[in-house]
Design an enzyme around this catalytic site. Sequence first.
Site, short mmCIF file in Angstrom:
data_model
loop_
_atom_site.label_atom_id
_atom_site.label_comp_id
_atom_site.label_asym_id
_atom_site.label_seq_id
_atom_site.Cartn_x
_atom_site.Cartn_y
_atom_site.Cartn_z
N SER A 1 0.83 -1.22 0.00
CA SER A 1 0.00 0.00 0.00
C SER A 1 0.86 1.26 0.00
O SER A 1 0.39 2.33 -0.41
CB SER A 1 -0.89 0.04 1.23
OG SER A 1 -1.90 -0.88 1.13
N ASP B 1 -5.03 2.40 14.40
CA ASP B 1 -5.57 1.13 13.89
C ASP B 1 -5.58 0.12 15.02
O ASP B 1 -4.66 0.11 15.84
CB ASP B 1 -4.70 0.60 12.73
CG ASP B 1 -5.47 -0.35 11.80
OD1 ASP B 1 -6.08 -1.30 12.30
OD2 ASP B 1 -5.44 -0.12 10.58
N PRO C 1 -0.60 -2.44 8.10
CA PRO C 1 0.63 -2.63 8.91
C PRO C 1 1.59 -1.44 8.86
O PRO C 1 2.66 -1.51 9.47
CB PRO C 1 1.27 -3.86 8.25
CG PRO C 1 0.83 -3.80 6.83
CD PRO C 1 -0.54 -3.18 6.82
N GLY C 2 1.26 -0.37 8.15
CA GLY C 2 2.10 0.83 8.30
C GLY C 2 2.70 1.42 7.03
O GLY C 2 3.58 2.28 7.11
N GLY C 3 2.25 0.96 5.87
CA GLY C 3 2.83 1.48 4.62
C GLY C 3 2.72 2.99 4.48
O GLY C 3 3.70 3.67 4.15
N LYS D 1 -13.17 3.97 -1.41
CA LYS D 1 -13.33 2.64 -2.02
C LYS D 1 -14.65 2.63 -2.78
O LYS D 1 -15.66 3.13 -2.29
CB LYS D 1 -13.37 1.55 -0.94
CG LYS D 1 -12.32 1.72 0.17
CD LYS D 1 -10.93 1.35 -0.27
CE LYS D 1 -9.91 1.66 0.82
NZ LYS D 1 -8.52 1.57 0.39
N ASP E 1 -10.51 3.95 17.25
CA ASP E 1 -11.38 3.93 16.07
C ASP E 1 -11.11 5.19 15.24
O ASP E 1 -11.28 6.31 15.74
CB ASP E 1 -12.85 3.89 16.55
CG ASP E 1 -13.82 3.81 15.37
OD1 ASP E 1 -13.41 4.12 14.23
OD2 ASP E 1 -14.98 3.43 15.60
N ASP F 1 -6.75 5.40 4.89
CA ASP F 1 -6.91 4.28 3.95
C ASP F 1 -7.87 3.25 4.56
O ASP F 1 -7.76 2.06 4.31
CB ASP F 1 -5.51 3.66 3.71
CG ASP F 1 -5.48 2.67 2.56
OD1 ASP F 1 -6.39 2.72 1.71
OD2 ASP F 1 -4.56 1.84 2.51
C1 LIG Z 1 -6.13 -1.18 3.48
S1 LIG Z 1 -5.70 -1.37 5.14
C2 LIG Z 1 -4.54 -0.08 5.38
C3 LIG Z 1 -3.17 -0.33 4.82
C4 LIG Z 1 -2.22 0.77 5.19
N1 LIG Z 1 -2.60 2.05 4.58
C5 LIG Z 1 -0.80 0.48 4.80
O1 LIG Z 1 -0.23 1.23 4.02
O2 LIG Z 1 -0.22 -0.49 5.29
C6 LIG Z 1 -7.08 -0.79 5.97
C7 LIG Z 1 -6.94 -0.70 7.48
O3 LIG Z 1 -8.00 0.07 7.98
C8 LIG Z 1 -8.26 -0.38 9.30
N2 LIG Z 1 -9.55 0.13 9.72
C9 LIG Z 1 -10.79 -0.13 9.19
N3 LIG Z 1 -11.73 0.53 9.89
C10 LIG Z 1 -11.09 1.19 10.87
C11 LIG Z 1 -11.51 2.04 11.92
N4 LIG Z 1 -12.80 2.34 12.11
N5 LIG Z 1 -10.57 2.58 12.73
C12 LIG Z 1 -9.26 2.30 12.58
N6 LIG Z 1 -8.81 1.50 11.60
C13 LIG Z 1 -9.72 0.95 10.76
C14 LIG Z 1 -8.16 -1.89 9.19
O4 LIG Z 1 -7.86 -2.45 10.46
C15 LIG Z 1 -7.00 -2.05 8.18
O5 LIG Z 1 -5.80 -2.29 8.87
#
Ligand SMILES: C[S@@+](CC[C@H](N)C(=O)[O-])C[C@H]1O[C@@H](n2cnc3c(N)ncnc32)[C@H](O)[C@@H]1O
Length: 360
Positions: A192, A244, A226-228, A309, A264, A280
């Site tokens: 990501s 997250d 995971p932190g990208g 999305k 959240d 994201d």
């Molecule tokens: C597509 S992944 C993110 C990848 C991240 N941008 C990266 O570069 O590694 C989406 C993330 O959104 C988190 N997420 C979804 N709803 C959330 C919420 N209400 N609060 C915090 N995190 C949330 C999920 O746990 C997931 O880890």
Amino acid sequence: MSIPGDALLCYCRPGFEPELAGELSERAALAGHPGYARTERNSGYVEFLGADAGALTRALPFQSLIFARQKLVRIAELRGLDPKDRITPILRTLVITLSNAYTFGELWVEHPDSDEAKPLAGLARSFGNALRPVLRKGGWLTGVDDPRRSRLHVVFLAGDHVLLAIGEAGDSAPWPLGIPRLRMHADAPSRSALKLEEALMVLLSEKERERLFREGMRGADLGASPGGWSWVLMRQGLRVISIDNGPLQEKLLESGRVEHLREDGFHWQPRTPLDWMVCDMVEQPRRVAERMATWLREGWCRHTIFNLKLPMKKRWDETRLCLDLFEKQAEKTVQLRARQLYHDREEITVFATTTSLSRP
Ligand SMILES: C[S@@+](CC[C@H](N)C(=O)[O-])C[C@H]1O[C@@H](n2cnc3c(N)ncnc32)[C@H](O)[C@@H]1O
């Protein structure tokens, strides 16, 4: 010089032709230059025809388009080409349509990014090598590549079928096929990261990146695991709060520049205003757009990059609705840029800022 041509030719992610066609049709009509789109599902491109291609291309600047990876002005379509000599009819067509008035800075021989057209990559490469010296000799092409000038695009749809088109410097993507090539960094916590790196490259100019990212700035990353994206912000000099419930890459936490909060992302807010917020989170796009607007309205950040999305059917309608909602609910002047990036799948990426920027 008036722009020759009979249509716009835009590339897109295969499968998103209806969204691009919808966007072009609606925007052209709003600008007073109605036209109609011609495309096939999964072809990776849309042709947009109107009474005046020059007026159309001025009404639809590339930077304003969301679903276009590339915007060109089509000057001719050649069918039934003889594989033994494709060059002669191309030269003849250039003389007829451009009457020797052009010297292009570059020649790009391409094919749409579709499954059907990808096998044409080898032919495009070898044909480019054959055509380039001929164009130079005929004065159609500068001796060395000059990216400041217009480009000539030869787009193979089949071995005997090409489109000729012009890419105006500054009003088209500066990457072949409209695809910026980025390599995944070994330290990046996820693929990501490429999405945010591409967003910075595509949605901001170099000067804007220098201006909007300074060492010591602070940012939040909503949906960070995971932190990208946090990693990309950190590399831009920011201290990052990563929100997250999921885990973050250990190395990122060891950097001392990233703080992980298991909160959240739709409820957490910073105690003091931040420079940046990126998001994201996989959620309904309207809900994300509303939350992003709240951040700008409340002054919790000045700049944001977020993903919307789009798993639904009417993706252009949803995009327009979400961006309108975002602008309305931000309740202040916001500059907004959006694009379906190469690394975006069923989604688009949006940049918005309350800082005044003039497009380069
Ligand atoms: C597509 S992944 C993110 C990848 C991240 N941008 C990266 O570069 O590694 C989406 C993330 O959104 C988190 N997420 C979804 N709803 C959330 C919420 N209400 N609060 C915090 N995190 C949330 C999920 O746990 C997931 O880890």
